[in-house]
Design an enzyme around this catalytic site. Structure first.
Site, PDB file in Angstrom:
ATOM      1  N   LYS A  77      52.139  -1.316 -22.011  1.00 16.94           N
ATOM      2  CA  LYS A  77      51.941  -2.603 -21.358  1.00 16.94           C
ATOM      3  C   LYS A  77      51.333  -3.583 -22.366  1.00 16.94           C
ATOM      4  O   LYS A  77      50.679  -3.146 -23.315  1.00 16.94           O
ATOM      5  CB  LYS A  77      51.068  -2.442 -20.118  1.00 16.94           C
ATOM      6  CG  LYS A  77      49.658  -1.875 -20.403  1.00 16.94           C
ATOM      7  CD  LYS A  77      48.712  -2.957 -20.837  1.00 16.94           C
ATOM      8  CE  LYS A  77      47.528  -2.426 -21.598  1.00 16.94           C
ATOM      9  NZ  LYS A  77      46.900  -3.461 -22.436  1.00 16.94           N
ATOM     10  N   TYR A 162      45.419  -5.479 -16.537  1.00 17.08           N
ATOM     11  CA  TYR A 162      44.782  -4.464 -15.692  1.00 17.08           C
ATOM     12  C   TYR A 162      44.229  -5.102 -14.415  1.00 17.08           C
ATOM     13  O   TYR A 162      44.359  -4.545 -13.321  1.00 17.08           O
ATOM     14  CB  TYR A 162      43.650  -3.775 -16.445  1.00 17.08           C
ATOM     15  CG  TYR A 162      44.085  -2.844 -17.533  1.00 17.08           C
ATOM     16  CD1 TYR A 162      44.475  -1.537 -17.251  1.00 17.08           C
ATOM     17  CD2 TYR A 162      44.100  -3.252 -18.867  1.00 17.08           C
ATOM     18  CE1 TYR A 162      44.868  -0.666 -18.261  1.00 17.08           C
ATOM     19  CE2 TYR A 162      44.488  -2.390 -19.881  1.00 17.08           C
ATOM     20  CZ  TYR A 162      44.873  -1.105 -19.579  1.00 17.08           C
ATOM     21  OH  TYR A 162      45.264  -0.244 -20.576  1.00 17.08           O
TER      22      TYR A 162
END
Length: 305
Positions: A77, A162
């Site tokens: 990511k 996140y």
């Protein structure tokens, strides 16, 4: 510590690194590649899946090349530097009939899994308010994360994702509108990328999320309030030491190797053809929200998704 996968090859542009890896893992002889001959992995039957851990702007190229070489892909990511780029990665893997996974290790971490369960199953009733933040003081000003051509963005693309992910997986919903603000206190260090971003998201149910990310201060928290209770993870997103509690008491879960569980989960999904919560479309949805956050900052107004 994985049970279903092992290191089968490496790709490096630095010969000295290749020598070090081969000394540590003699079984890699004949399975070492560089960025120019990378596509030769198509003929390497020892390799089933490529884990792309390059700077963000290189994710799309090597995901697509790996898929064309007939390999499944795990991509770190953020999946890409834009939703448009993310879609090209999905298209390439689907065209090659290969699976695409994103490095969302927290989908295998017990505290975050419990937060997902509580929110999505409405254990405390409908979710009403989420607060999520992740930030740290970044060091070396010359590192790739502060160069937009490599990173695609700053704190939001690194640790902010996140906080975004948490708001999405606790509610189990996709945001319908985003409003964002950006602040810079060090114009030299963060000349190319964002230092601090705060944003607000509205979900279809009416739940509101307030999120933040920064490269200027340490913060790490997930708090979610529902009709009849709440949950909190603090710290929430790190590799070790995650702790949580709810309005009914502390969460009591063991510490796990998140990366090993993630990789084994991916391997199991490929072997058994099962569904996954960390597939390419999950990465795409994050990128769509990130695009909206940056657009809101540019426009100075809310963006509807």
């Amino acid at each position: 510590e994985t049970m279903h996968c092992k290191l089968a090859g490496i790709v490096t542009g630095t010969p000295s690194k290749a020598a070090t890896w081969q000394e540590r893992h003699p079984e890699l002889d004949g399975h070492v590649y560089d960025y120019e001959n990378f596509d030769r992995i198509a003929g390497d039957d020892a390799i089933d899946i490529v884990y792309v851990v390059l700077p963000n702007s290189m994710h799309a190229e090597y995901t697509i090349r790996a898929a064309k070489a007939g390999k499944h892909v795990i991509c770190e990511k953020p999946m890409a530097v834009s939703a448009t780029e993310a879609q090209t990665m999905i298209d390439a893997c689907e065209a090659a009939d290969r699976r695409l996974f994103i490095g969302y290790r927290l989908h295998y971490e017990p505290h975050n899994l419990e937060a997902m369960r509580i929110g999505q199953e409405e254990v405390f009733g409908k979710m009403k308010y989420v607060q999520s933040a992740f930030g740290f003081r970044i060091g070396n000003p010359n590192q790739w994360r502060l160069k937009k051509a490599l990173s695609g963005g700053g704190a939001l693309m690194d640790v902010g994702i996140y906080a975004l992910q948490a708001a999405r997986y606790v509610t189990g919903e996709e945001p319908v509108s985003v409003t964002a603000q950006e602040v810079k206190t060090d114009l030299e260090k963060f000349a190319e990328v964002d230092e601090t971003i705060t944003w607000q998201m509205t979900f279809p149910s009416g739940c509101i999320a307030t999120c933040a990310t920064t490269y200027a201060a340490r913060e790490e928290r997930l708090f979610a309030a529902a009709e009849n209770g709440w949950l909190e993870l603090r710290p929430a997103y790190i590799y070790n030491g995650i702790a949580g509690r709810t309005s009914q008491g502390p969460m009591d879960f063991p510490e796990v190797n998140q990366q090993a569980l993630h990789m084994d989960g991916v391997a199991d999904s490929i072997i058994n053809g099962s569904d996954t919560t960390v597939g390419g479309y999950e990465g795409l949805r994050d990128m769509q929200a990130i695009d909206a956050i940056y657009e809101s900052i540019r426009a100075g107004a809310a963006v509807v998704l």
